[in-house]
Each structure stands twice: as structure tokens, then as C-alpha cells.
Motif scaffolding. Structure first.
Motif, short mmCIF file in Angstrom:
data_model
loop_
_atom_site.label_atom_id
_atom_site.label_comp_id
_atom_site.label_asym_id
_atom_site.label_seq_id
_atom_site.Cartn_x
_atom_site.Cartn_y
_atom_site.Cartn_z
N HIS A 258 13.54 -2.63 -2.15
CA HIS A 258 13.63 -3.36 -0.69
C HIS A 258 12.59 -4.42 -0.67
N PHE A 259 11.31 -4.15 -1.32
CA PHE A 259 10.16 -5.09 -1.33
C PHE A 259 10.78 -6.06 -2.01
N ILE A 260 11.17 -6.18 -3.06
CA ILE A 260 11.63 -7.20 -4.03
C ILE A 260 12.64 -7.94 -3.28
N LEU B 209 5.61 10.98 -8.68
CA LEU B 209 6.51 11.85 -9.54
C LEU B 209 7.43 12.57 -8.74
N GLY B 210 8.47 13.27 -9.49
CA GLY B 210 9.56 14.07 -9.16
C GLY B 210 10.38 13.30 -8.19
N ASP B 211 10.76 13.80 -6.90
CA ASP B 211 11.73 13.10 -5.89
C ASP B 211 11.01 12.16 -5.56
N GLY B 212 9.78 11.98 -5.24
CA GLY B 212 9.04 10.97 -4.69
C GLY B 212 8.97 9.73 -5.39
N PHE B 213 9.13 9.66 -6.74
CA PHE B 213 9.20 8.57 -7.76
C PHE B 213 10.67 7.76 -7.48
N THR B 214 11.59 8.47 -7.08
CA THR B 214 12.85 7.92 -6.97
C THR B 214 12.81 7.12 -5.65
N GLU B 215 12.20 7.68 -4.53
CA GLU B 215 12.01 7.28 -3.25
C GLU B 215 11.16 5.97 -3.47
N TYR C 148 0.68 -1.13 0.15
CA TYR C 148 0.15 -0.10 0.04
C TYR C 148 0.83 1.32 0.03
N ASN C 149 1.75 1.18 0.78
CA ASN C 149 2.71 2.48 0.89
C ASN C 149 3.32 2.35 -0.29
N LEU C 150 3.98 1.54 -1.22
CA LEU C 150 4.55 1.95 -2.45
C LEU C 150 3.65 2.37 -3.58
N ILE C 151 2.50 2.43 -3.50
CA ILE C 151 1.71 3.27 -4.23
C ILE C 151 0.94 4.64 -3.69
N GLY C 152 1.62 4.77 -2.62
CA GLY C 152 1.25 6.06 -1.89
C GLY C 152 -0.10 6.13 -1.25
N ALA C 153 -0.64 4.97 -0.85
CA ALA C 153 -1.76 5.05 -0.06
C ALA C 153 -1.76 5.73 1.23
#
Length: 340
Positions: free
Chosen positions: A316-318, A303-309, A209-214
Motif C-alpha cells: 500500500h505504501f508503494i 516475523l510470523g504473521d506480522g511479517f505478512t501484514e 515508522y509503522n512499517l518497521i514496527g516503531a
């Protein structure tokens, strides 16, 4: 009109009879997907997943046929040569499950029985060696897509977010395949908690959930996006080069499912089908429609810096999933991922 699972299966059979009568190239047909389950409806909608197998390569790989605003045919066409040897098929994370227990509707040549019997032979399909093989294949696809994202030399847009979600989709389904078949897009986050629990990895649900920004939005925020999402879907579905899944016959299929999820016990499980289809639509749009998608993705940190994060978080998830597969391999006296 009252539509039931039985009536949809009847339509599948009637459609198959009509198609095979008019097309001698079809050598087999079967039903797969949600209609094989007891509860195929989501938001009062469902599709009929038919697969037609051809002697030779068909001219068109996929077709959608509207039945009513809430129901449609999703027809896949495949050449007989696409079906692998039984040994390869058992290790295929998608086609292996599809062929394991579909509903056979038609067969002109006896290839189906042979393939299915080989898949089920000795109850090996569900045992750790083949289960891990399928999971590793699935995760390898996700890792490969992730690698492409690490070489990004420009700001992320729809193409990059689509790749990111595809990688995450494969990672989530790697965990899902530890206890069953892969999960399809509408139900991905709805069904994932049970699969993660079965894998004794419940913490992976929050990570996904965190990885899609929920964690950045709530259900009301997602609801506020739906008008722009719908407008983008409609416009994109009229564009020749859009992804095949963005089709006019599928609008209610997604919209009503999304609304049902938003009103359900896990409302943010709707975020996956919203973002997935919106991203596919945005890939062929510009102007305000692209801007609305960009605004939503910015809020989600995609998007932006958030995408890199997010890409780093996906790494880490993989990694965590790779460790899980290695643990299962060690418990069963099999080679670890690193040793493959």
C-alpha cells in the motif's frame, strides 16, 4: 584529538595523493557523502566517502580503513566503464546525484568534467521529467524486491527481513528524491520528515515508522536491545561472509549515532540503523545471537504473521507513492506511471 570537517577533508586529500602515487590504474578520485554537508557528524562520528575510478575493473570494490575509533575511510573502487552515458547518468537515482556535485580530488583523464557538465546542462537535472525518471527507477527497484517477498514459502528470517527493509529503503528514498538526493542509512528516518513535508506528503512519515514496527516499541525498549545488538555486530564483523558494512571500523560509527538519535528529538529514528545492521549481522549468526534478533523482530511485528501484514502494508505504501508520482506527472503534462 579534535576532529573537524576540514581535518577530515584534509585526510581525504592526503589519502588520495598517496593512493594515486602508488597506483597508476587510478584515473580519478572524488569525495562524496556527508562531508559535503555543513554538519557531517552524527553522534560525534563520520566516515570519509572516497571514490576511486580505475581504468579497468578493480580487484576489490570496497574498503574500510580505520583512522580512529570514531572515524574511518569508506573507499569505493569503480571501473571507468561503470560510468554511464550522460543521458543515462541523469536518470540514475544514485550515481546521478553522486556525480552532480562531488568534490573532485584528482583527475588523470578528463572524463569527470565532461560528465558533470552534461549532468548540469540546461538545469534539466532538477526538472520534473528527470526527477520523475529517477524516482520511478528507485521505486521500481523497491517494487521488484517486494514482489519477491510475496512469493515467500517459508517463515521469514534475516534474509527476508533484509529484503523487506531494502524495499522500504527504496520506497522512502523515492519520496526523498522528489526534493533532493537520497538519504543514507544512519539518517534515513531522521531526515525523512522534512523530505515528506517538501513533497506535501507528511502522512507518509507515520506510515514509514509503522512499517518497521516503531508503533510497537519506545526508546527505552530500543535501548534495552543495544547490548545484544553490539555483541552481534562484533561477532558478525569477524565472519568472512558478512555484509561489508558490518566492519570493525564502523562499530562506533553506528553505535554513537544510534545513541545520539535515541537521546534526540525523534528517538525512534534510531530504529532504522539498529534494525538494519542487526539484521545484516544476524544473517551470519546462530544460537543466542540469532534468537535475540528474532525476539526483537517479533516485538516489532516483523516475523510470523506480522511479517505478512508488514509486506501487505508495504504494498500500500508503494501504491501511494506511485499515485504521488502520477499526480506530479499529470501536473506537468507528462506520462503517468501506468503509461510508462
Amino acid at each position: 584529538m579534535r576532529v573537524t570537517r576540514d581535518s577530515l577533508i584534509r585526510i581525504a586529500k592526503e589519502t588520495t595523493q598517496e593512493r594515486v602515487y602508488n597506483d597508476p590504474e587510478i584515473i580519478a578520485a572524488y569525495l562524496t557523502g556527508s562531508l559535503l554537508s555543513a554538519e557531517p557528524m552524527l553522534g560525534g562520528t563520520a566516515d570519509i566517502d572516497l571514490v576511486f575510478v580505475y581504468k579497468n575493473k578493480p580487484a576489490k570494490a570496497r574498503e574500510f580503513v580505520k583512522l580512529t575509533p570514531d572515524f574511518h575511510l569508506d573507499i569505493s573502487r569503480r571501473a571507468k566503464d561503470e560510468y554511464k552515458s550522460p543521458r543515462e547518468l541523469r536518470g540514475d537515482p544514485w550515481l546521478g546525484f553522486e556525480m552532480y556535485a562531488p568534490m573532485l580530488l584528482y583527475e588523470r583523464e578528463k572524463f569527470f568534467d565532461f560528465l558533470q557538465a552534461s549532468l548540469r546542462a540546461g538545469f534539466e537535472f532538477e526538472q520534473p521529467p528527470l526527477m520523475l525518471q529517477r524516482c520511478r527507477t528507485m521505486l521500481s527497484h523497491g517494487r521488484g524486491i517486494w514482489t519477491d517477498l510475496t512469493e515467500l514459502d517459508k517463515p521469514a528470517g534475516p534474509k527476508e527481513v533484509r529484503k523487506y527493509m531494502k524495499s522500504l529503503f527504496h520506497a522512502i528514498n523515492t519520496v526523498a528524491e522528489l526534493s533532493g538526493s537520497p538519504i543514507q542509512e544512519r539518517r534515513l528516518l531522521l531526515e525523512f520528515p522534512a523530505r515528506a513535508e517538501a513533497a506535501q506528503k507528511p502522512g507518509m512519515v507515520a506510515a514509514a515508522y509503522n512499517l518497521i514496527g516503531a508503533n510497537n516499541v519506545d526508546a527505552e525498549k530500543v535501548k534495552s536491545w543495544l547490548a545484544d545488538w553490539k555483541a552481534a555486530f562484533k561477532l558478525a564483523s569477524e565472519t568472512a561472509d558478512v555484509d561489508a558494512r558490518i566492519h570493525p571500523a564502523r562499530l562506533n560509527y553506528y553505535e554513537k549515532a544510534i545513541k545520539a538519535l535515541l537521546d534526540g528529538e525523534t528517538p525512534l529514528s534510531a530504529l532504522w540503523p539498529v534494525l538494519h545492521t542487526w539484521t545484516l549481522s544476524a544473517a551470519v549468526l546462530n544460537g543466542d545471537h540469532l534468537k535475540f534478533w528474532q525476539n526483537a523482530c517479533s516485538e516489532l511485528g516483523l516475523l510470523g504473521d506480522g511479517f505478512t501484514e508488514r509486506v501487505e502494508g508495504l504494498d500500500h505504501f508503494i501504491d501511494d507513492i506511485e499515485v504521488t508520482l502520477d499526480e506530479i506527472a499529470t501536473e506537468n503534462g507528462l506520462e503517468t506511471f501506468a503509461g510508462v
